[in-house]
Design a protein around this motif. Structure first.
Motif, PDB file in Angstrom:
ATOM      1  N   TYR A 107      -5.390  -5.310  -2.039  1.00 57.83           N
ATOM      2  CA  TYR A 107      -4.356  -5.910  -1.190  1.00 57.83           C
ATOM      3  C   TYR A 107      -4.866  -7.173  -0.484  1.00 57.83           C
ATOM      4  O   TYR A 107      -4.189  -7.716   0.382  1.00 57.83           O
ATOM      5  N   TYR A 142       0.842  -1.195   0.000  1.00 61.59           N
ATOM      6  CA  TYR A 142       0.000   0.000   0.000  1.00 61.59           C
ATOM      7  C   TYR A 142       0.883   1.253   0.000  1.00 61.59           C
ATOM      8  O   TYR A 142       0.675   2.185  -0.792  1.00 61.59           O
ATOM      9  N   GLU A 167     -10.477   0.890  -0.905  1.00 59.51           N
ATOM     10  CA  GLU A 167      -9.053   1.031  -1.163  1.00 59.51           C
ATOM     11  C   GLU A 167      -8.287  -0.260  -0.865  1.00 59.51           C
ATOM     12  O   GLU A 167      -7.304  -0.574  -1.515  1.00 59.51           O
ATOM     13  N   ALA A 168      -8.735  -1.001   0.122  1.00 59.89           N
ATOM     14  CA  ALA A 168      -8.013  -2.191   0.584  1.00 59.89           C
ATOM     15  C   ALA A 168      -8.237  -3.415  -0.300  1.00 59.89           C
ATOM     16  O   ALA A 168      -7.464  -4.368  -0.216  1.00 59.89           O
TER      17      ALA A 168
END
Length: 168
Positions: A140, A86, A136-137
């Motif tokens: 990942y 990130y 956003e995560a």
């Protein structure tokens, strides 16, 4: 039998010494430059259990707040490899140097930045992880540390996968 005129003969030895000295200049110059152009070895501030090179943040981390949309209400914690990836993605296109500047992904799966002396500094994720929105995560999800998971991918091999294909 001496075929060279005596007037020229007295200039030959000094001329030969001068030309020899001039031929040595590039070699001596190259020796001196190699020491100054090579960057110093990397700095790993993580040795000894202290984490001193985590990038400082001037902004508060995103937190779940009332009144946000459903996708933004859930905050995911990224730690370990997920947090490093990130940070790398967030800083890979910056133009500055240092902790707030451009980040690089090494072939060994670590993230680093370069200081003003061009010396690499390894980046470690913050001990408490990084809070980001679920949206956003998502990218990942497969990495170790996503939502504090101990399992998942690390960053090894990712540098080669992201490297541009050389032209043939």
């Amino acid at each position: 039998m001496n075929t060279i005129a005596p007037q020229r003969q007295r200039f030959l030895r000094p001329m030969a010494l001068l030309l020899s000295a001039l031929l040595m200049v590039p070699f001596l110059n190259a020796c001196g430059e190699s020491q100054t152009s090579t960057p110093p070895p990397p700095v790993d501030d993580t040795r000894g259990g202290t984490v001193t090179n985590a990038p400082p943040t001037n902004q508060p981390q995103p937190q779940a707040k009332k009144g946000l949309s459903t996708g933004q209400k859930v905050a995911i914690t990224l730690a370990g490899a997920a947090a490093l990836y990130y940070l790398y993605n967030k800083n890979k296109n910056k133009q500055q140097q240092g902790a707030q500047g451009k980040y690089y992904l090494s072939k060994n799966g670590r993230v680093y930045y370069r200081d003003a002396q061009n010396r690499p500094h390894w980046v470690t994720p913050p001990p408490g992880g990084i809070q980001v929105s679920e949206q956003e995560a998502r990218q990942y999800r497969e990495f170790q540390g996503y939502d504090n998971r101990p399992t998942g991918r690390d960053l090894r091999g990712l540098a080669e996968a992201n490297a541009p294909i050389p032209a043939q």
